[in-house]
Design a protein around this motif. Structure first.
Motif, PDB file in Angstrom:
ATOM      1  N   PRO A 138     -17.067 -25.880   5.909  1.00 61.32           N
ATOM      2  CA  PRO A 138     -17.841 -26.697   6.851  1.00 61.32           C
ATOM      3  C   PRO A 138     -17.508 -26.354   8.305  1.00 61.32           C
ATOM      4  O   PRO A 138     -16.369 -26.053   8.634  1.00 61.32           O
ATOM      5  N   ARG A 139     -18.558 -26.372   9.153  1.00 63.48           N
ATOM      6  CA  ARG A 139     -18.434 -25.914  10.528  1.00 63.48           C
ATOM      7  C   ARG A 139     -18.490 -27.091  11.516  1.00 63.48           C
ATOM      8  O   ARG A 139     -19.123 -28.106  11.239  1.00 63.48           O
ATOM      9  N   PRO A 140     -17.892 -26.889  12.697  1.00 69.11           N
ATOM     10  CA  PRO A 140     -17.951 -27.945  13.720  1.00 69.11           C
ATOM     11  C   PRO A 140     -19.377 -28.314  14.133  1.00 69.11           C
ATOM     12  O   PRO A 140     -19.638 -29.471  14.474  1.00 69.11           O
ATOM     13  N   SER A 190     -29.817 -32.373   6.331  1.00 64.66           N
ATOM     14  CA  SER A 190     -29.599 -31.137   5.592  1.00 64.66           C
ATOM     15  C   SER A 190     -29.110 -30.039   6.518  1.00 64.66           C
ATOM     16  O   SER A 190     -29.603 -29.882   7.633  1.00 64.66           O
ATOM     17  N   ASN A 191     -28.138 -29.302   6.026  1.00 68.95           N
ATOM     18  CA  ASN A 191     -27.740 -28.043   6.652  1.00 68.95           C
ATOM     19  C   ASN A 191     -28.023 -26.960   5.616  1.00 68.95           C
ATOM     20  O   ASN A 191     -27.141 -26.563   4.868  1.00 68.95           O
ATOM     21  N   PRO A 192     -29.275 -26.509   5.555  1.00 72.06           N
ATOM     22  CA  PRO A 192     -29.643 -25.539   4.514  1.00 72.06           C
ATOM     23  C   PRO A 192     -29.230 -24.135   4.943  1.00 72.06           C
ATOM     24  O   PRO A 192     -28.844 -23.927   6.094  1.00 72.06           O
ATOM     25  N   PRO A 193     -29.290 -23.170   4.021  1.00 70.17           N
ATOM     26  CA  PRO A 193     -29.093 -21.782   4.470  1.00 70.17           C
ATOM     27  C   PRO A 193     -30.218 -21.422   5.450  1.00 70.17           C
ATOM     28  O   PRO A 193     -31.370 -21.765   5.207  1.00 70.17           O
ATOM     29  N   TYR A 194     -29.846 -20.761   6.571  1.00 68.83           N
ATOM     30  CA  TYR A 194     -30.894 -20.448   7.553  1.00 68.83           C
ATOM     31  C   TYR A 194     -30.749 -19.077   8.199  1.00 68.83           C
ATOM     32  O   TYR A 194     -31.385 -18.767   9.200  1.00 68.83           O
ATOM     33  N   ILE A 195     -29.874 -18.244   7.664  1.00 72.38           N
ATOM     34  CA  ILE A 195     -29.694 -16.924   8.266  1.00 72.38           C
ATOM     35  C   ILE A 195     -30.673 -15.932   7.628  1.00 72.38           C
ATOM     36  O   ILE A 195     -30.852 -15.918   6.408  1.00 72.38           O
ATOM     37  N   ALA A 196     -31.322 -15.113   8.475  1.00 70.75           N
ATOM     38  CA  ALA A 196     -32.243 -14.091   7.971  1.00 70.75           C
ATOM     39  C   ALA A 196     -31.432 -12.898   7.464  1.00 70.75           C
ATOM     40  O   ALA A 196     -30.366 -12.602   8.002  1.00 70.75           O
ATOM     41  N   GLU A 216     -25.756 -17.583  -1.086  1.00 75.18           N
ATOM     42  CA  GLU A 216     -26.827 -18.587  -1.256  1.00 75.18           C
ATOM     43  C   GLU A 216     -26.625 -19.790  -0.338  1.00 75.18           C
ATOM     44  O   GLU A 216     -27.525 -20.603  -0.186  1.00 75.18           O
ATOM     45  N   ALA A 217     -25.449 -19.886   0.289  1.00 74.91           N
ATOM     46  CA  ALA A 217     -25.241 -20.950   1.275  1.00 74.91           C
ATOM     47  C   ALA A 217     -25.636 -20.493   2.675  1.00 74.91           C
ATOM     48  O   ALA A 217     -25.814 -21.317   3.574  1.00 74.91           O
ATOM     49  N   LEU A 218     -25.776 -19.192   2.862  1.00 70.53           N
ATOM     50  CA  LEU A 218     -25.993 -18.645   4.209  1.00 70.53           C
ATOM     51  C   LEU A 218     -27.418 -18.153   4.431  1.00 70.53           C
ATOM     52  O   LEU A 218     -28.043 -18.464   5.437  1.00 70.53           O
ATOM     53  N   PHE A 219     -27.925 -17.356   3.475  1.00 72.18           N
ATOM     54  CA  PHE A 219     -29.162 -16.618   3.714  1.00 72.18           C
ATOM     55  C   PHE A 219     -30.383 -17.307   3.115  1.00 72.18           C
ATOM     56  O   PHE A 219     -30.326 -17.849   2.008  1.00 72.18           O
ATOM     57  N   VAL A 272     -31.968 -31.911  10.605  1.00 73.01           N
ATOM     58  CA  VAL A 272     -31.555 -30.644   9.983  1.00 73.01           C
ATOM     59  C   VAL A 272     -30.808 -29.791  10.997  1.00 73.01           C
ATOM     60  O   VAL A 272     -31.109 -29.803  12.184  1.00 73.01           O
ATOM     61  N   GLU A 273     -29.808 -29.055  10.491  1.00 72.91           N
ATOM     62  CA  GLU A 273     -29.164 -28.041  11.321  1.00 72.91           C
ATOM     63  C   GLU A 273     -30.030 -26.795  11.297  1.00 72.91           C
ATOM     64  O   GLU A 273     -30.672 -26.493  10.284  1.00 72.91           O
ATOM     65  N   ILE A 274     -30.047 -26.068  12.416  1.00 80.38           N
ATOM     66  CA  ILE A 274     -30.865 -24.856  12.522  1.00 80.38           C
ATOM     67  C   ILE A 274     -30.068 -23.729  13.172  1.00 80.38           C
ATOM     68  O   ILE A 274     -29.053 -23.974  13.816  1.00 80.38           O
TER      69      ILE A 274
HETATM   70  N1  GLN Z   1     -23.163 -21.718  10.670  1.00 81.18           N
HETATM   71  C1  GLN Z   1     -23.166 -20.755   9.603  1.00 81.18           C
HETATM   72  C2  GLN Z   1     -22.806 -19.373  10.116  1.00 81.18           C
HETATM   73  O1  GLN Z   1     -23.105 -19.040  11.225  1.00 81.18           O
HETATM   74  C3  GLN Z   1     -24.542 -20.745   8.925  1.00 81.18           C
HETATM   75  C4  GLN Z   1     -24.760 -21.942   8.134  1.00 81.18           C
HETATM   76  C5  GLN Z   1     -26.148 -21.996   7.572  1.00 81.18           C
HETATM   77  O2  GLN Z   1     -26.815 -21.023   7.269  1.00 81.18           O
HETATM   78  N2  GLN Z   1     -26.601 -23.190   7.413  1.00 81.18           N
HETATM   79  O3  GLN Z   1     -22.183 -18.602   9.426  1.00 81.18           O
END
Ligand code: GLN
Ligand code: SAM
Length: 285
Positions: A93-95, A187-193, A211-214, A242-244
Motif C-alpha cells: 500500500p502506498r501513501p 477503489s484503487n484499481p490497476p491503472y498503469i499502461a 494484475e495489481a498494477l497494469f 478512485v485513485e488515478i
Molecule cells: N501507485 C502504484 C505505482 O506507481 C500504482 C498503483 C495502481 O496501479 N493502482 O506503482
C-alpha cells in the motif's frame, strides 16, 4: 564474529550501493530485526547484534540485494498508522492511497446525514482501504472485493489481526456488489499502461503483482468498467472515489461526468501536486 549495529549497517549499505539499490531499506530492516524504533536504533549503534539477529539480518540483506522490496522482505508495511501484512500476492500500500481515504473521510461529513453507511472497496489487495475505513468509522458496514483469492487471504488476515469486521467477496470489479445499493465506494484499481513498464523500478516490476498494477486500454480499462457498472448501484446521496495515474485526471473525470450527469465530479491532487484522485458526489438537488 559478532557485529555491532553500525558495522552491520555500513557493510549492508555498501553492498546495496554497489548494486545501485536504495540503502534506506537497511535501517528499516535493522529496526525490524532488533525491535528498536528509529530513535532507539540510532542510540544503540554501538550495541552488538545477537548471533540470531545477525544471521537473520544477513539472510534478509541477501533478499534486498536481489532487488526485493523491503516491505516484502519484512512482511509488513504501515498504512494510515497501522501495520498491514504484505506478501507478493498484494500491492504494497502506498501513501497516495492514504490520501484517497483522508479526502473521502472529509467529504463524506458534508454529504450524509446517516451514520450507518454501506461502504465498499473494490480491488482491496492487502485490505488497506477497507480495513482502514472500518477502523476509522466503526458504524459503517464495509465490504471488500478482489479478483485474486490470494490477495483476499492476505486482506482477511489483516482484518482479523487489526480487529476490523469487514465482509469479503471475490469477483470482477463491481460485479460482486451489484445486488445491493451503496453509499460510498472507493477503489484503487490497476491503472498503469503496459508501455509505462519501461520507466518503472525493477523492484516494483519484478516483485509486485502485475494484475495489481497494469490495466488494458492504456490503463483505463477498470475506470471504463466502473463507470458502466456503478451508476445503478449508488444511493443518493452517494460518493465514489478512485485513485488515478497522474496523467489520467481529465479522461477519468469525463468518464464519470458522462455516467453521473447530476454529480459533482472533482479531480483532486496529492501532496506532490499531481492529479491523483477523482471524487463523484451524487447529491439530492
Ligand atoms: N501507485 C502504484 C505505482 O506507481 C500504482 C498503483 C495502481 O496501479 N493502482 O506503482
Ligand atoms: N486497494 C489496495 C491498495 O490500495 O493498496 C490494492 C490496490 S492494487 C493497485 C489493485 C487491486 O485490484 C489488486 O489487489 C488486484 O488483484 C485487484 N484487481 C485487479 N483487477 C481486478 C478486477 N478486474 N476485479 C477486481 N479486482 C481486481
Amino acid at each position: 564474529m559478532t557485529e555491532r549495529i553500525y558495522e552491520a549497517r555500513n557493510r549492508a549499505f555498501s553492498l546495496l550501493k554497489e548494486k545501485g539499490l536504495d540503502h534506506g531499506s537497511v535501517t528499516v530492516l535493522l529496526q525490524h530485526i532488533t525491535g528498536f524504533s528509529h530513535v532507539m536504533l540510532l542510540a544503540n549503534m554501538q550495541t552488538e547484534l545477537t548471533e540470531t539477529q545477525q544471521r537473520r539480518f544477513w539472510q534478509k540483506v541477501d533478499e534486498l540485494l536481489k532487488g526485493k522490496p523491503v516491505q516484502y522482505v519484512i512482511g509488513v508495511e504501515s498504512f494510515y498508522g497501522r501495520i498491514f501484512n504484505v506478501d507478493e500476492h498484494v500491492l504494497i500500500p502506498r501513501p497516495e492511497t492514504e490520501e484517497l481515504i483522508f479526502h473521502m473521510l472529509e467529504r463524506q461529513k458534508f454529504l450524509f446525514q446517516n451514520k450507518t453507511l454501506n461502504v465498499a472497496d473494490i480491488g482491496t489487495g492487502s485490505g488497506a482501504i477497507a480495513v482502514t475505513m472500518k477502523l476509522e468509522v466503526p458504524e459503517w458496514e464495509v465490504t471488500a472485493t478482489d479478483i485474486s483469492d490470494d490477495a483476499l487471504e492476505v486482506a482477511k488476515v489483516n482484518a482479523e489481526k487489526l480487529g476490523a469486521e469487514v465482509h469479503f467477496r471475490q469477483g470482477n470489479l463491481a460485479a460482486p456488489l451489484s445486488n445491493e445499493k451503496w453509499d460510498i465506494i472507493l477503489s484503487n484499481p490497476p491503472y498503469i499502461a503496459d508501455y509505462e513498464a519501461k520507466e518503472m523500478a525493477a523492484t516494483v516490476l519484478d516483485y509486485e503483482p502485475h494484475e495489481a498494477l497494469f490495466a488494458e486500454e492504456n490503463g483505463l480499462f477498470c475506470y471504463r468498467e466502473l463507470a458502466a457498472q456503478l451508476p445503478q448501484m449508488m444511493n443518493t446521496p452517494g460518493l465514489v472515489g478512485v485513485e488515478i495515474g497522474y496523467a489520467q485526471g481529465e479522461v477519468v473525470a469525463n468518464l464519470f461526468k458522462e455516467v453521473f450527469p447530476n454529480a459533482v465530479v472533482d479531480i483532486v491532487r496529492d501532496i506532490n501536486g499531481k492529479d491523483r484522485m477523482i471524487f463523484c458526489e451524487i447529491s439530492l438537488r
